[in-house]
Design a protein around this motif. Structure first.
Motif, PDB file in Angstrom:
ATOM      1  N   ALA A  42       0.734  -1.941   0.155  1.00 31.17           N
ATOM      2  CA  ALA A  42       0.280   0.087  -0.372  1.00 31.17           C
ATOM      3  C   ALA A  42       1.009   1.072  -0.043  1.00 31.17           C
ATOM      4  O   ALA A  42       0.740   2.092   0.977  1.00 31.17           O
ATOM      5  CB  ALA A  42      -1.093  -0.330   0.996  1.00 31.17           C
ATOM      6  N   GLY A 100       7.310   4.775  12.711  1.00 34.67           N
ATOM      7  CA  GLY A 100       6.317   4.401  12.214  1.00 34.67           C
ATOM      8  C   GLY A 100       4.696   4.032  12.918  1.00 34.67           C
ATOM      9  O   GLY A 100       5.127   3.819  13.993  1.00 34.67           O
ATOM     10  N   VAL A 101       3.881   4.081  12.615  1.00 32.61           N
ATOM     11  CA  VAL A 101       2.792   3.191  13.088  1.00 32.61           C
ATOM     12  C   VAL A 101       2.750   1.417  13.075  1.00 32.61           C
ATOM     13  O   VAL A 101       2.527   1.660  15.072  1.00 32.61           O
ATOM     14  CB  VAL A 101       1.666   3.671  12.332  1.00 32.61           C
ATOM     15  CG1 VAL A 101       0.059   2.209  13.063  1.00 32.61           C
ATOM     16  CG2 VAL A 101       1.304   4.317  11.432  1.00 32.61           C
ATOM     17  N   VAL A 102       3.663   1.004  13.018  1.00 32.35           N
ATOM     18  CA  VAL A 102       3.658  -0.613  14.049  1.00 32.35           C
ATOM     19  C   VAL A 102       4.050  -0.775  15.107  1.00 32.35           C
ATOM     20  O   VAL A 102       4.049  -0.649  15.608  1.00 32.35           O
ATOM     21  CB  VAL A 102       3.226  -1.802  12.027  1.00 32.35           C
ATOM     22  CG1 VAL A 102       4.148  -2.622  12.767  1.00 32.35           C
ATOM     23  CG2 VAL A 102       2.712  -1.226  11.418  1.00 32.35           C
ATOM     24  N   PRO A 103       5.462   0.517  14.728  1.00 31.65           N
ATOM     25  CA  PRO A 103       6.432  -0.123  16.123  1.00 31.65           C
ATOM     26  C   PRO A 103       5.484   0.690  17.186  1.00 31.65           C
ATOM     27  O   PRO A 103       5.291   0.228  18.658  1.00 31.65           O
ATOM     28  CB  PRO A 103       7.238   1.415  15.816  1.00 31.65           C
ATOM     29  CG  PRO A 103       7.570   0.445  14.336  1.00 31.65           C
ATOM     30  CD  PRO A 103       5.769   0.759  13.240  1.00 31.65           C
ATOM     31  N   TYR A 126      -5.145  -5.542   8.244  1.00 31.58           N
ATOM     32  CA  TYR A 126      -3.908  -5.428   8.197  1.00 31.58           C
ATOM     33  C   TYR A 126      -2.793  -6.489   8.615  1.00 31.58           C
ATOM     34  O   TYR A 126      -2.607  -6.626   9.934  1.00 31.58           O
ATOM     35  CB  TYR A 126      -3.352  -4.116   8.260  1.00 31.58           C
ATOM     36  CG  TYR A 126      -1.818  -3.698   8.219  1.00 31.58           C
ATOM     37  CD1 TYR A 126      -1.678  -3.995   6.188  1.00 31.58           C
ATOM     38  CD2 TYR A 126      -1.530  -3.254   8.820  1.00 31.58           C
ATOM     39  CE1 TYR A 126      -0.230  -3.110   6.285  1.00 31.58           C
ATOM     40  CE2 TYR A 126       0.226  -3.074   8.463  1.00 31.58           C
ATOM     41  CZ  TYR A 126       0.536  -3.117   7.660  1.00 31.58           C
ATOM     42  OH  TYR A 126       1.921  -2.960   7.367  1.00 31.58           O
ATOM     43  N   PHE A 129      -0.685  -6.723  12.291  1.00 29.68           N
ATOM     44  CA  PHE A 129      -1.383  -6.935  13.582  1.00 29.68           C
ATOM     45  C   PHE A 129      -1.059  -7.977  14.190  1.00 29.68           C
ATOM     46  O   PHE A 129      -1.183  -8.665  15.517  1.00 29.68           O
ATOM     47  CB  PHE A 129      -2.658  -6.175  12.962  1.00 29.68           C
ATOM     48  CG  PHE A 129      -3.103  -5.052  13.385  1.00 29.68           C
ATOM     49  CD1 PHE A 129      -2.227  -3.978  13.015  1.00 29.68           C
ATOM     50  CD2 PHE A 129      -4.448  -4.286  13.256  1.00 29.68           C
ATOM     51  CE1 PHE A 129      -2.849  -2.972  12.732  1.00 29.68           C
ATOM     52  CE2 PHE A 129      -4.789  -3.055  13.182  1.00 29.68           C
ATOM     53  CZ  PHE A 129      -4.023  -2.731  12.445  1.00 29.68           C
ATOM     54  N   CYS A 174      -8.663  -0.602  13.090  1.00 33.78           N
ATOM     55  CA  CYS A 174      -8.229  -0.263  12.283  1.00 33.78           C
ATOM     56  C   CYS A 174      -8.993   0.788  11.239  1.00 33.78           C
ATOM     57  O   CYS A 174     -10.075   0.089  11.474  1.00 33.78           O
ATOM     58  CB  CYS A 174      -7.868  -1.258  11.176  1.00 33.78           C
ATOM     59  SG  CYS A 174      -6.885  -0.658   9.933  1.00 33.78           S
ATOM     60  N   ASN A 178      -8.085  -1.125   7.045  1.00 32.99           N
ATOM     61  CA  ASN A 178      -7.517  -2.124   5.602  1.00 32.99           C
ATOM     62  C   ASN A 178      -7.673  -3.426   5.951  1.00 32.99           C
ATOM     63  O   ASN A 178      -7.662  -3.989   7.405  1.00 32.99           O
ATOM     64  CB  ASN A 178      -6.129  -0.833   6.025  1.00 32.99           C
ATOM     65  CG  ASN A 178      -5.473  -2.034   4.723  1.00 32.99           C
ATOM     66  OD1 ASN A 178      -5.510  -3.057   4.085  1.00 32.99           O
ATOM     67  ND2 ASN A 178      -3.939  -2.278   5.284  1.00 32.99           N
ATOM     68  N   ASP A 206      -5.613   2.761  15.127  1.00 32.66           N
ATOM     69  CA  ASP A 206      -4.103   2.699  13.847  1.00 32.66           C
ATOM     70  C   ASP A 206      -5.753   3.773  13.355  1.00 32.66           C
ATOM     71  O   ASP A 206      -6.127   3.599  12.112  1.00 32.66           O
ATOM     72  CB  ASP A 206      -4.690   1.285  13.216  1.00 32.66           C
ATOM     73  CG  ASP A 206      -3.278   1.363  11.870  1.00 32.66           C
ATOM     74  OD1 ASP A 206      -3.641   2.518  10.986  1.00 32.66           O
ATOM     75  OD2 ASP A 206      -2.845   0.260  11.482  1.00 32.66           O
ATOM     76  N   ILE A 208      -4.186   5.318  10.045  1.00 32.78           N
ATOM     77  CA  ILE A 208      -3.470   6.098   8.804  1.00 32.78           C
ATOM     78  C   ILE A 208      -3.949   6.755   7.900  1.00 32.78           C
ATOM     79  O   ILE A 208      -3.514   6.934   6.705  1.00 32.78           O
ATOM     80  CB  ILE A 208      -2.372   4.836   9.320  1.00 32.78           C
ATOM     81  CG1 ILE A 208      -0.661   5.225   8.246  1.00 32.78           C
ATOM     82  CG2 ILE A 208      -2.528   3.503   8.170  1.00 32.78           C
ATOM     83  CD1 ILE A 208       0.475   3.963   8.232  1.00 32.78           C
ATOM     84  N   HIS A 209      -4.580   6.108   7.795  1.00 29.96           N
ATOM     85  CA  HIS A 209      -5.569   6.093   6.431  1.00 29.96           C
ATOM     86  C   HIS A 209      -6.673   6.655   6.342  1.00 29.96           C
ATOM     87  O   HIS A 209      -7.728   7.206   5.512  1.00 29.96           O
ATOM     88  CB  HIS A 209      -6.233   4.395   6.125  1.00 29.96           C
ATOM     89  CG  HIS A 209      -5.656   3.296   5.489  1.00 29.96           C
ATOM     90  ND1 HIS A 209      -4.906   3.663   4.549  1.00 29.96           N
ATOM     91  CD2 HIS A 209      -4.625   2.646   5.504  1.00 29.96           C
ATOM     92  CE1 HIS A 209      -4.473   2.036   3.924  1.00 29.96           C
ATOM     93  NE2 HIS A 209      -3.884   1.434   5.289  1.00 29.96           N
ATOM     94  N   LYS A 241       0.511   7.375   4.638  1.00 33.49           N
ATOM     95  CA  LYS A 241      -0.304   7.156   3.314  1.00 33.49           C
ATOM     96  C   LYS A 241      -0.447   8.080   2.685  1.00 33.49           C
ATOM     97  O   LYS A 241      -0.833   8.180   1.234  1.00 33.49           O
ATOM     98  CB  LYS A 241      -1.934   6.458   3.460  1.00 33.49           C
ATOM     99  CG  LYS A 241      -1.002   5.330   4.260  1.00 33.49           C
ATOM    100  CD  LYS A 241      -0.540   3.750   3.622  1.00 33.49           C
ATOM    101  CE  LYS A 241      -0.135   2.467   4.402  1.00 33.49           C
ATOM    102  NZ  LYS A 241       0.357   2.097   3.587  1.00 33.49           N
ATOM    103  N   SER A 251       5.995   8.776  11.949  1.00 32.57           N
ATOM    104  CA  SER A 251       4.338   8.605  12.832  1.00 32.57           C
ATOM    105  C   SER A 251       4.151   9.231  13.620  1.00 32.57           C
ATOM    106  O   SER A 251       5.284  10.012  14.505  1.00 32.57           O
ATOM    107  CB  SER A 251       4.315   7.384  12.763  1.00 32.57           C
ATOM    108  OG  SER A 251       4.561   6.511  11.551  1.00 32.57           O
TER     109      SER A 251
HETATM  110  C1  LIG Z   1      -3.514  -0.110   8.724  1.00 39.05           C
HETATM  111  C2  LIG Z   1      -2.424   0.243   7.968  1.00 39.05           C
HETATM  112  N1  LIG Z   1      -1.590   0.654   9.133  1.00 39.05           N
HETATM  113  C3  LIG Z   1       0.000   0.281   9.408  1.00 39.05           C
HETATM  114  C4  LIG Z   1       0.366   0.548   8.318  1.00 39.05           C
HETATM  115  C5  LIG Z   1       1.796   0.717   8.027  1.00 39.05           C
HETATM  116  O1  LIG Z   1       2.300   1.336   8.870  1.00 39.05           O
HETATM  117  P1  LIG Z   1       3.779   1.718   9.158  1.00 39.05           P
HETATM  118  O2  LIG Z   1       4.726   2.034   7.922  1.00 39.05           O
HETATM  119  O3  LIG Z   1       4.101   2.897   9.678  1.00 39.05           O
HETATM  120  O4  LIG Z   1       4.282   0.870  10.969  1.00 39.05           O
HETATM  121  C6  LIG Z   1      -0.056   0.424   7.291  1.00 39.05           C
HETATM  122  C7  LIG Z   1       0.773   0.093   5.932  1.00 39.05           C
HETATM  123  O5  LIG Z   1      -0.271  -0.333   4.981  1.00 39.05           O
HETATM  124  C8  LIG Z   1      -1.503   0.093   7.191  1.00 39.05           C
HETATM  125  O6  LIG Z   1      -2.350  -0.929   6.207  1.00 39.05           O
END
Ligand SMILES: Cc1ncc(COP(=O)(O)O)c(C=O)c1O
Length: 396
Positions: A42, A100-103, A126, A129, A174, A178, A206, A208-209, A241, A251
């Motif tokens: 994405a 980063g969002v995931v971190p 996603y 997770f 989410c 996503n 989350d 991010i979108h 995004k 992030s």
């Molecule tokens: C819902 C969601 N969260 C987090 C991420 C990635 O975030 P990051 O790269 O900032 O960890 C994505 C990327 O596709 C995503 O779709």
């Protein structure tokens, strides 16, 4: 419609470091086969706006790329953006930069739960997770979304039951979702939040979108609904995004609860994360300060790509089912009518169709024979992808 930015331009990313075009093996495709068209990961195929690119030259022209920290504009640009987009009043003090969002999700889980504690997600969702839960030895609890004809909705009964049965400590929302493309309504978010609060479940949202909202929908940050929700939520957001700058890895977490915020900050410092990358710092500010017009035009282009793709699929591929997304640039294709094993179909699309889509099964067990298609590319590439899909599927 006249545009200032050219979204029809082709950018060759096959000969770059782009994961989407060069790490296709991890998505199930052969190595270095550039005849395969990747409509997977994405990020967008569009060049980001000149205002951001020019800002990124700053550290180079300055000549010293040393340690950076968030400046006043880092906070104010994000505060202003949230106010304008979502009418959400956030304070500078609530914002914590995170790479980063995931971190950020992992950091929240690690510092608010112990090994074996349960974390709930709404599947299909996603895939990272799952990793942040499983690889950190927490217990994954899946609450499956209910599929209606036109959209997916929460199964609140199952959600609450599973929270009780598993003594769930944290939920990951989410929002927008996503891969199913839902923009959760205020009613849905309120119900979701009330269940979490009733059972003392910390909420990670989350978002991010959250900027990529399609016509007719409105994103509501979970924490903006009430003070009670805000105090129980870690929100994660990013320009990644929105402005196609995921590679900057910048992030933010938004946390109004001081105790939660301190735990989050200490968590980061515990990993030695307390500086900012120079490029991330300037790119983030430039995006939220000057990227508005680019983003508006980009969303118009994406919306027209969605119209085009849906019309094509409905007309040319009636066995492929797809619901209109409410947000983002991802189509969630339902290929169940092809009735073959999921992995066989995935490999068939790659090897015969020369088309790489994200395999739905990685998003949850309830996504067998679903595939995610990223349509954030120029129209020519989209047409190419749709034709490849049609040719391959029609041979079955
Ligand atoms: C819902 C969601 N969260 C987090 C991420 C990635 O975030 P990051 O790269 O900032 O960890 C994505 C990327 O596709 C995503 O779709």
């Amino acid at each position: 419609m006249s545009r200032c930015y050219n979204f029809d331009e082709y950018v060759d990313r096959k000969h770059s470091h782009a994961e989407k075009w060069n790490n296709m093996v991890s998505a199930g495709a052969p190595k270095n086969d550039h005849s395969i068209l990747s409509m997977s990961i994405a990020d967008m195929e569009f060049k980001c706006c000149d205002e951001i690119l020019n800002a990124l030259k700053e550290p180079i022209e300055n000549g010293v790329i040393g340690y950076d920290c968030p400046c006043q504009k880092f906070f104010s640009s994000f505060v202003n953006w949230q106010k304008e987009k979502n009418n959400w009043d956030i304070k500078k003090e609530w914002i914590v930069p995170v790479p980063g969002v995931v971190p950020g999700i992992a950091n929240t889980i690690l510092h608010n739960t112990k090994e074996g504690d349960a974390v709930i997600v709404n599947t299909p969702v996603y895939p990272p997770f799952f990793n942040v839960i499983n690889l950190n030895n927490r217990k994954l609890v899946e609450n499956e979304l209910i599929e209606l004809d036109d959209k997916y909705v929460f199964d609140f009964e199952d959600f609450e039951r599973k929270i009780i049965e598993n003594d769930v400590k944290v939920s990951i929302l989410c929002s927008p979702h996503n891969p199913v493309g839902r923009v959760w309504t205020k009613e849905e978010l309120t119900k979701y939040g009330n269940i979490c609060i009733k059972h003392n479940v910390l909420m990670i949202s989350d978002e991010i979108h959250g900027d990529l909202i399609l016509k007719g929908y409105k994103h509501i940050p979970l924490a903006s609904i009430s003070d009670e929700f805000a105090k129980n939520t870690v929100t994660l957001s990013a320009p990644s995004k929105t402005f196609n700058i995921a590679g900057l890895a910048q992030s933010v977490a938004i946390i109004s609860n001081d105790e939660l915020k301190d735990r989050f900050l200490n968590g980061l410092v515990g990993y030695g994360i307390f500086h900012m990358a120079s490029f991330a710092a300037v790119g983030f500010v430039a995006a939220y300060t000057y990227g508005k017009e680019w983003f508006k035009e980009c969303m118009e282009y994406i919306e027209s790509n969605i119209d085009f793709a849906l019309e094509f699929i409905n007309k040319e591929l009636p066995k492929v089912k797809v619901k209109r997304p409410e947000a983002s640039f991802l189509l969630w294709l339902d290929l169940r009518d092809y009735g073959m094993p999921h992995e066989d179909l995935h490999q068939y699309l790659i090897n015969e169709g020369k088309l790489l889509l994200n395999s739905g099964i990685t998003y949850g067990e309830n996504a067998n024979l679903f595939f995610r298609m990223n349509i954030a590319c120029n129209r020519e590439m989209l047409i190419d992808a749709l034709n490849r899909l049609k040719t391959a599927l029609n041979k079955l």
